[in-house]
Design a protein around this motif. Sequence first.
Motif, PDB file in Angstrom:
ATOM      1  N   SER A  57       0.808  -1.222   0.000  1.00 30.32           N
ATOM      2  CA  SER A  57       0.000   0.000   0.000  1.00 30.32           C
ATOM      3  C   SER A  57       0.841   1.272   0.000  1.00 30.32           C
ATOM      4  O   SER A  57       0.412   2.291  -0.534  1.00 30.32           O
ATOM      5  N   LYS A  58       2.040   1.221   0.557  1.00 32.65           N
ATOM      6  CA  LYS A  58       2.852   2.434   0.679  1.00 32.65           C
ATOM      7  C   LYS A  58       3.992   2.524  -0.316  1.00 32.65           C
ATOM      8  O   LYS A  58       4.450   3.616  -0.633  1.00 32.65           O
ATOM      9  N   GLN A  59       4.467   1.392  -0.815  1.00 33.06           N
ATOM     10  CA  GLN A  59       5.670   1.400  -1.634  1.00 33.06           C
ATOM     11  C   GLN A  59       5.432   1.136  -3.124  1.00 33.06           C
ATOM     12  O   GLN A  59       6.294   1.417  -3.937  1.00 33.06           O
ATOM     13  N   PHE A  60       4.284   0.598  -3.471  1.00 28.25           N
ATOM     14  CA  PHE A  60       4.006   0.334  -4.876  1.00 28.25           C
ATOM     15  C   PHE A  60       3.514   1.623  -5.531  1.00 28.25           C
ATOM     16  O   PHE A  60       2.357   1.762  -5.891  1.00 28.25           O
ATOM     17  N   THR A  61       4.410   2.569  -5.673  1.00 20.01           N
ATOM     18  CA  THR A  61       4.042   3.903  -6.159  1.00 20.01           C
ATOM     19  C   THR A  61       4.021   3.999  -7.679  1.00 20.01           C
ATOM     20  O   THR A  61       3.323   4.844  -8.223  1.00 20.01           O
ATOM     21  N   THR A  62       4.784   3.153  -8.338  1.00 19.20           N
ATOM     22  CA  THR A  62       4.789   3.107  -9.808  1.00 19.20           C
ATOM     23  C   THR A  62       4.856   1.640 -10.225  1.00 19.20           C
ATOM     24  O   THR A  62       5.303   0.792  -9.437  1.00 19.20           O
ATOM     25  N   LYS A  65       8.456   0.450  -9.711  1.00 17.96           N
ATOM     26  CA  LYS A  65       8.813   0.215  -8.315  1.00 17.96           C
ATOM     27  C   LYS A  65       8.170  -1.078  -7.813  1.00 17.96           C
ATOM     28  O   LYS A  65       8.806  -1.872  -7.117  1.00 17.96           O
TER      29      LYS A  65
END
Length: 148
Positions: A57-62, A65
């Motif tokens: 939820s916080k790190q899958f920004t692109t 990534k």
Amino acid sequence: MKKRYTIDTTALMSYFSDTFQIECKISKDAINIIDEAFDENKHIIQIPSIVFVEIFSKQFTTPEKAAQIRYVVYEKIRGCENVSIEAIDKELLECFIQITDIEANHNFDNHDKIIFATAMKYQNPLITSDLRLIRYNRRKRLIPGIIT
């Protein structure tokens, strides 16, 4: 017999700090324990499933990534027989509801409680740099220890 450890989100991300592009916040001792689980078959690392919910939820920004995290982090975990992903079950929920009397200024979110409850369920030391979890265990002594 292999020693078991539970790891939280901050510690897992610190271990893979290059991938997450963050500063490592865990000690050399913690890194060595994780290395020995991955590379030397000496320890077992138990990762609460909620850790992946937090990371996703916080790190899958692109898409790039997300693919990098899947390839570097998840595939390494998936391929290691000494690392398990722990589900939420009845026994874990029993531990979860025992986490009470948290100081008002140091409240845990439910993610932290699930992580701590996983360590309680298995009576594992917890690998973390989260000061709230460290402080809580110092007061309550519900798990055998914390590796920072």
